[in-house]
Design an enzyme around this catalytic site. Structure first.
Site, PDB file in Angstrom:
ATOM      1  N   HIS A  27     -13.041 -38.483   1.406  1.00 19.97           N
ATOM      2  CA  HIS A  27     -12.232 -38.031   2.757  1.00 19.97           C
ATOM      3  C   HIS A  27     -13.023 -38.781   4.037  1.00 19.97           C
ATOM      4  CE1 HIS A  27     -10.982 -34.971   5.613  1.00 19.97           C
ATOM      5  NE2 HIS A  27     -12.114 -34.904   6.088  1.00 19.97           N
ATOM      6  N   GLU A  28     -14.403 -38.912   4.161  1.00 19.41           N
ATOM      7  CA  GLU A  28     -14.714 -39.397   5.203  1.00 19.41           C
ATOM      8  C   GLU A  28     -14.636 -40.959   5.497  1.00 19.41           C
ATOM      9  OE1 GLU A  28     -15.902 -37.776   7.791  1.00 19.41           O
ATOM     10  OE2 GLU A  28     -15.873 -36.086   6.494  1.00 19.41           O
ATOM     11  N   HIS A  76     -11.280 -41.447   7.061  1.00 20.36           N
ATOM     12  CA  HIS A  76     -11.300 -41.407   8.352  1.00 20.36           C
ATOM     13  C   HIS A  76     -11.678 -42.887   8.785  1.00 20.36           C
ATOM     14  CE1 HIS A  76     -10.677 -37.200   9.419  1.00 20.36           C
ATOM     15  NE2 HIS A  76     -11.588 -36.905   8.620  1.00 20.36           N
ATOM     16  N   GLU A  91      -6.757 -34.940   9.840  1.00 21.48           N
ATOM     17  CA  GLU A  91      -7.619 -34.250   8.674  1.00 21.48           C
ATOM     18  C   GLU A  91      -6.681 -34.292   7.551  1.00 21.48           C
ATOM     19  OE1 GLU A  91     -10.819 -33.264   8.268  1.00 21.48           O
ATOM     20  OE2 GLU A  91     -10.807 -34.146  10.277  1.00 21.48           O
TER      21      GLU A  91
END
Length: 196
Positions: A36-37, A40, A111
């Site tokens: 997930h990070e 980003h 997100e």
């Protein structure tokens, strides 16, 4: 327990993970959070959010300086300077309010995009969903007083430092846990459909 990504580009990016998160999550759940990070970073979300915040920051500065310096925003009808100052003040106020909501909407969208990226990177959306459940439960138990200093960087966390119950989603930088879990479930069904 939390994680966030920071940096102006892929070469200078860093993912930070707290020891509380490392202790709480299983290996596969941690993989989902890191994916997930990394999403980003790949999506350049830190740069996007910084640029999106620029106009809000300028408007906020003008509003604050108006109060701090005691600039008169009124004046005589013939006072062009007073009218111009009032116009700048009101325009800044409108820009700040609109930016406030737009930035939060953009953050929630980013997100979802990072969740989707994590799902495709790991091939297992359920691992991120499991991690989010564990993290959100722990975040609700942490006293709010300890987290007030992190409110300004909330958009960069995988789970906001303030619980979903403390704010309406319109004011939140993250989608609600329920919506994220539904989104991940749909991604999992979509991925299973493609594999079949």
């Amino acid at each position: 327990p939390n994680a966030f990504a920071t940096g102006r580009n892929e070469k200078n990016a860093v993912v930070a993970v707290t020891t509380g998160l490392m202790r709480r999550l299983e290996h596969m759940e941690m993989e989902g959070v890191l994916a997930h990070e990394l999403s980003h970073i790949r999506n350049r979300d830190m740069v996007v959010m910084t640029l999106a915040s620029f106009f809000a920051a300028v408007a906020s500065f003008i509003i604050q300086q108006s109060f701090f310096l005691g600039i008169s925003i009124g004046g005589d009808r013939d006072n062009r300077e007073g009218n111009a100052t009032l116009l700048v003040y009101l325009a800044s106020l409108v820009v700040w309010v609109v930016s406030y909501f737009l930035i939060r909407a953009l953050s929630r969208y980013r997100e979802y995009a990072a969740d989707r990226g994590a799902a495709y990177l790991t091939g297992a959306p359920s691992h991120l969903a499991s991690a989010l459940l564990k993290i959100s439960g722990a975040m609700d138990r942490i006293p709010e007083e300890d987290l007030r200093q992190t409110q300004a960087v909330n958009a960069f966390f995988i789970i906001p430092a303030f619980g979903a119950n403390s704010m309406f989603e319109l004011f939140s930088t993250h989608p609600s846990l329920e919506k994220r879990l539904d989104h991940l479930k749909r991604l999992e069904l979509e991925m299973e459909g493609r594999a079949a």
